[in-house]
Design a protein around this motif. Structure first.
Motif, PDB file in Angstrom:
ATOM      1  N   VAL A 214     -21.933 -18.254  18.796  1.00 35.66           N
ATOM      2  CA  VAL A 214     -22.878 -17.136  18.938  1.00 35.66           C
ATOM      3  C   VAL A 214     -23.974 -17.201  17.877  1.00 35.66           C
ATOM      4  N   THR A 215     -23.602 -17.489  16.621  1.00 37.05           N
ATOM      5  CA  THR A 215     -24.597 -17.490  15.543  1.00 37.05           C
ATOM      6  C   THR A 215     -25.463 -18.748  15.544  1.00 37.05           C
ATOM      7  N   GLY A 216     -24.944 -19.863  16.082  1.00 42.84           N
ATOM      8  CA  GLY A 216     -25.718 -21.104  16.083  1.00 42.84           C
ATOM      9  C   GLY A 216     -27.087 -20.984  16.726  1.00 42.84           C
TER      10      GLY A 216
ATOM     11  N   SER B  76     -27.540 -29.974  19.608  1.00 43.30           N
ATOM     12  CA  SER B  76     -26.279 -30.218  20.318  1.00 43.30           C
ATOM     13  C   SER B  76     -25.432 -28.958  20.365  1.00 43.30           C
ATOM     14  N   GLY B  77     -25.434 -28.182  19.277  1.00 47.48           N
ATOM     15  CA  GLY B  77     -24.712 -26.915  19.297  1.00 47.48           C
ATOM     16  C   GLY B  77     -25.323 -25.930  20.264  1.00 47.48           C
TER      17      GLY B  77
ATOM     18  N   ALA C 133     -20.624 -23.064  26.793  1.00 51.05           N
ATOM     19  CA  ALA C 133     -19.339 -23.645  27.175  1.00 51.05           C
ATOM     20  C   ALA C 133     -18.325 -23.506  26.042  1.00 51.05           C
ATOM     21  N   LEU C 134     -18.759 -23.722  24.794  1.00 54.13           N
ATOM     22  CA  LEU C 134     -17.852 -23.567  23.659  1.00 54.13           C
ATOM     23  C   LEU C 134     -17.404 -22.114  23.521  1.00 54.13           C
ATOM     24  N   ALA C 135     -18.314 -21.176  23.802  1.00 56.13           N
ATOM     25  CA  ALA C 135     -17.946 -19.764  23.755  1.00 56.13           C
ATOM     26  C   ALA C 135     -16.896 -19.450  24.827  1.00 56.13           C
ATOM     27  N   LEU C 136     -17.036 -20.041  26.016  1.00 59.34           N
ATOM     28  CA  LEU C 136     -16.063 -19.814  27.085  1.00 59.34           C
ATOM     29  C   LEU C 136     -14.707 -20.396  26.710  1.00 59.34           C
ATOM     30  N   ILE C 137     -14.697 -21.602  26.160  1.00 51.45           N
ATOM     31  CA  ILE C 137     -13.443 -22.234  25.764  1.00 51.45           C
ATOM     32  C   ILE C 137     -12.753 -21.420  24.669  1.00 51.45           C
TER      33      ILE C 137
END
Length: 366
Positions: free
Chosen positions: A157-159, A192-193, A199-203
């Motif tokens: 979220v912060t990225g 890249s982030g 997707a990373l937030a969903l995982i």
């Protein structure tokens, strides 16, 4: 505010980033767990079909006789005429999946021969899963993984907020500078982030569900306004009644959903518990499975649950595993999730290097 977020982002990544990276690497391997496990026992799956199969209840009986002290919990039904049938057995009175010590017995449904058996809680695939799920530490490790999932969600979220250079400099948002090296790695780290943040937030959100399942389930039901749909209760059998045979249960489901592909049979194991058959229909694009609940004595259908017709909370809970392991979109999303599992290691390495370089430059003498 941006400075405070930068501090949180930096120290969250430095303190928990290595654990997130290792868990992500094991997750990449587990994306293809079903394919790996099927490949490991491929010699027991394929056989030469004959004109007729044995009754399903006889096949189950043969599989159960290998470990008579255990109980049958699942039967993986064949998808093709050349497939064997896997009978899954577990310890009686198991407290959880790990304690159940599942054993799969593969039976030739034509000849009644046991082709082989495998312990689900053995081997390097299980080792990876045990680490990925609970860090070899059962409930304590599961909660630690929940903390790392919360940190990953915060980083995702912060990225993007830290990446955004402002409206005036929007043209520079996606640039990758070649020199100096710190600027190049900073830009690659940020972009890249950014690309993977959703997707990373969903995982990470689905990982939080697995770590704190009861709390997460209650929260989902509260937000959605509906609770999950409990299984129907089967009527108590009358005196002298005998349980319905497995072939009768499967035949009843095939008659109710004639075009469906039947996946698994879960027999009733106690009073009031229905038999359950999961299935797929032609052209299915739903993430979860459809299920048919049957009376274990009469084979009467108690209820048919199609995934798309369930309440919102039940659909959401049924989607957790496909979302977490990337199976919701077939091979495309599986390969995408495989790459996403590798990404946290790269983000941790570049982030730690940038932090260390900045810190070292500050400590140099004037």
């Amino acid at each position: 505010m941006k400075k405070a977020l930068h501090t949180l982002h930096t120290w969250g990544g430095l303190t928990i980033g290595l654990l997130i990276a290792v868990v992500g690497l094991t997750g990449s391997a587990l994306v293809f767990r079903a394919d790996i496990e099927r490949w490991q026992v491929s010699d027991w799956h394929q056989l030469q079909p004959l004109a007729a199969q044995l009754p399903l209840e006889r096949v189950i009986e043969i599989g159960a006789s290998v470990h008579p002290a255990r109980e049958v919990v699942r039967v993986v039904l064949p998808q093709q005429a050349s497939d064997s049938i896997e009978v899954l057995l577990q310890k009686r009175g198991a407290r959880n999946l790990k304690d159940a010590d599942l054993i799969g017995v593969f039976v030739d449904p034509y000849r009644g021969e046991v082709l082989g058996q495998r312990a689900r809680a053995r081997g390097w695939v299980w080792w990876l899963q045990d680490f990925h799920y609970a860090l070899f530490s059962d409930e304590a490790g599961l909660k630690v993984n929940g903390v790392s999932a919360a940190v990953l969600l915060g980083l995702a979220v912060t990225g993007p907020i830290l990446w955004w250079p402002g409206w005036r400099n929007r043209r520079l948002a996606l640039r990758v500078r070649t020199r100096p090296a710190a600027a190049r790695w900073r830009d690659l780290h940020a972009i890249s982030g950014l690309v993977a943040c959703l997707a990373l937030a969903l995982i990470s959100a689905t990982a939080l569900y697995y770590a704190y399942r009861s709390t997460a389930t209650a929260t989902i039901a509260l937000i959605a306004g509906t609770a999950g749909v409990p299984a129907p209760v089967a009527a108590a059998p009358s005196t002298g009644a005998t349980p319905a045979v497995a072939s009768a249960i499967v035949a009843a489901v095939s008659a109710a959903v004639p075009l469906a592909r039947l996946d698994e049979l879960r027999p009733s194991r106690r009073d009031g518990m229905p038999a359950v058959v999961s299935f797929r229909e032609p052209g299915d694009f739903v993430f979860g499975r459809h299920r048919v609940y049957l009376d274990p004595t009469t084979s009467d259908i108690l209820r048919i649950d199609r995934h798309g017709e369930l309440p919102a909370s039940a659909r959401l809970l049924g989607n957790m595993a496909p979302w977490h392991f990337g199976s919701f979109g077939g091979r495309v999303t599986q390969w995408l999730w495989f790459v996403l599992g590798l990404l946290p290691a790269g983000l941790f390495a570049t982030g730690a290097w940038l932090w260390w370089r900045k810190r070292s430059r500050r400590t140099l003498p004037a």
